[in-house]
Write an enzyme that holds these catalytic residues in place. Structure first.
Site, short mmCIF file in Angstrom:
data_model
loop_
_atom_site.label_atom_id
_atom_site.label_comp_id
_atom_site.label_asym_id
_atom_site.label_seq_id
_atom_site.Cartn_x
_atom_site.Cartn_y
_atom_site.Cartn_z
N GLU A 1 0.83 -1.20 0.00
CA GLU A 1 0.00 0.00 0.00
C GLU A 1 0.86 1.25 0.00
O GLU A 1 1.95 1.25 0.56
CB GLU A 1 -0.82 0.05 1.29
N CYS B 1 5.58 -7.26 7.65
CA CYS B 1 6.52 -6.68 8.62
C CYS B 1 6.85 -7.73 9.66
O CYS B 1 5.98 -8.51 10.06
CB CYS B 1 5.88 -5.46 9.29
N CYS C 1 -1.02 -3.72 14.93
CA CYS C 1 -0.82 -3.25 13.56
C CYS C 1 -1.21 -4.33 12.56
O CYS C 1 -0.86 -5.50 12.72
CB CYS C 1 0.65 -2.86 13.38
N1 SAH Z 1 7.76 0.07 11.20
C1 SAH Z 1 7.80 1.50 11.27
C2 SAH Z 1 7.03 2.21 10.19
C3 SAH Z 1 5.68 1.70 9.79
S1 SAH Z 1 4.34 1.90 10.94
C4 SAH Z 1 7.39 1.97 12.65
O1 SAH Z 1 7.10 1.15 13.50
O2 SAH Z 1 7.44 3.17 12.90
C5 SAH Z 1 4.07 3.64 11.05
C6 SAH Z 1 3.34 4.06 12.33
O3 SAH Z 1 1.95 3.67 12.27
C7 SAH Z 1 3.93 3.40 13.57
O4 SAH Z 1 4.05 4.36 14.59
C8 SAH Z 1 2.87 2.37 13.90
O5 SAH Z 1 2.92 1.97 15.22
C9 SAH Z 1 1.59 3.09 13.52
N2 SAH Z 1 0.41 2.24 13.35
C10 SAH Z 1 0.36 0.95 12.94
N3 SAH Z 1 -0.91 0.50 12.93
C11 SAH Z 1 -1.69 1.51 13.36
C12 SAH Z 1 -3.10 1.66 13.58
N4 SAH Z 1 -3.95 0.68 13.32
N5 SAH Z 1 -3.55 2.87 14.03
C13 SAH Z 1 -2.69 3.87 14.27
N6 SAH Z 1 -1.36 3.79 14.08
C14 SAH Z 1 -0.85 2.62 13.63
#
Ligand code: SAH
Length: 360
Positions: free
Chosen positions: A106, A126, A133
């Protein structure tokens, strides 16, 4: 405790690579040389693709016709197809791209005033396993290639009218960017090319779960990028529950790596904190976070949870969210709440891929 370097970069991209002209390692310059073409043609072709949004080699009207045909025979511009394209009322657009091997990733275009920000993925799936997530539910499948990362940028740029340009990049889509630095760094370098997308490094944010060796490598490679570290908890017990990879690392090491990045870059760090209702959103959690931040020159980015179908986690109530923010602000912490954009089109990472997979 230190993260094992082995946790970085263990997932190889597909062994058989097509000649992807968007991949800086595609051998275009050598290929041109073998045909007696001047070296500057490689730059001209890239300019067509990145700066002038050519969709095919046939569009490159100032190249000799034979050369265009030869390029078409040996190289591919697009290795993805658009499986789903969604638009939200607030201008957010999301693409689900199908890769050559059938995997799906995505990427998102966000419109905010003059800003045209793209959020891109770095891996299929991931490995970090953050429990809330959607991207990590099935683990990591593979790293994206540099070309696939660049292709997301160009696919999203192509959604803009001709007089608009991308202004910012956030690497916050699927995957852990610091686990795929070998492919990500050349893609981000490409994005800065003044003849191409021309996005300054200061407008590029790399978001990480907090892998100290990766943070140090990023600092050594290019400390000009803005670093965002996903914390989600200010103590090791809770963080390990939410972000399992924390068990082998520990908050102290994450914070020292972030501090080293700050010392090298001189740029204010961002710490992300996803607020999960009833889990990490109490005033005590906020006070712990304020203590952990201490006097750091940092911004705390509070992200209300975007619910994922089938997961038990809830959004924080408005009351809990405001209390949490008040505690941080009273402690003098710079805090910002990430506004929800494109929630209706599942614009949080990994959600669209999952929704599409479940619907088919
Ligand atoms: N792996 C990296 C980048 C990808 S996730 C990281 O962990 O930063 C990017 C951000 O989105 C991260 O802070 C993650 O925790 C957040 N995230 C993931 N799923 C989410 C959700 N359902 N609602 C809100 N934030 C989310």
């Amino acid at each position: 405790m230190t993260a094992e370097p082995a946790s970085l970069d263990v997932v190889a991209p597909p062994a058989v690579q097509q000649r992807h002209v968007l991949d800086p390692a595609s051998g275009l310059a050598v290929w041109l040389g073998q045909r007696g073409q001047p070296a500057w043609r490689a730059a001209a072709i890239r300019r067509w693709l990145h700066g002038r949004r050519a969709a095919s080699f046939a569009d490159m009207t100032d190249l000799p016709r034979d050369l265009r045909a030869d390029l078409d025979a040996d190289f591919r511009i697009w290795t993805t197809t658009i499986a789903v394209h969604q638009r939200a009322d607030d201008g957010t657009e999301k693409l689900l791209l199908q890769l050559a091997d059938g995997q799906r990733i995505e990427c998102v275009l966000l419109r905010d005033g003059d800003r045209r920000t793209v959020c891109i993925s770095s891996q299929v799936g991931c490995a970090m396993g953050c429990v809330f997530c959607a991207s990590g539910i099935d683990g990591v499948i593979r790293n994206l290639t540099t070309g696939e990362i660049v292709e997301q940028l160009l696919r999203l740029a192509a959604l803009l009218p001709a007089d608009e340009r991308l202004s910012h990049i956030v690497v916050m889509g699927m995957g852990e960017p610091l686990a795929n630095l070998d492919r990500l760094l050349p893609a981000l370098a490409e994005a800065q090319d003044p003849q191409g997308l021309g996005i300054s490094q200061r407008r590029i944010t790399v978001s990480t779960v907090g892998l100290p060796p990766g943070i140090d490598r990023l600092a050594a490679a290019n400390p000009g990028y803005h670093l965002a570290v996903s914390l989600h908890a200010a103590d090791d017990d809770l963080r390990t529950r939410l972000v399992p990879v924390n068990k082998a690392i520990g908050l102290a090491d994450v914070m020292s790596a972030a501090d080293r990045y700050w010392e090298t870059s001189g740029r204010r760090l961002t710490f992300e904190y996803v607020l999960l209702g009833g889990v990490n959103d109490s005033p005590d959690h906020a006070a712990d976070l304020a203590r952990l931040m201490g006097h750091r020159a940092a911004l705390v980015n509070v992200i209300p949870y975007n619910t994922v179908a089938g997961m038990p986690w809830k959004e924080p109530t408005q009351h809990a969210r405001e209390r949490f923010l008040d505690v941080l602000r009273d402690a003098g912490i710079n805090v910002q709440v990430r506004r929800r954009k494109g929630a209706r089109i599942d614009a949080a990472c990994g959600q669209l891929r999952r929704a599409a997979a479940q619907a088919t």
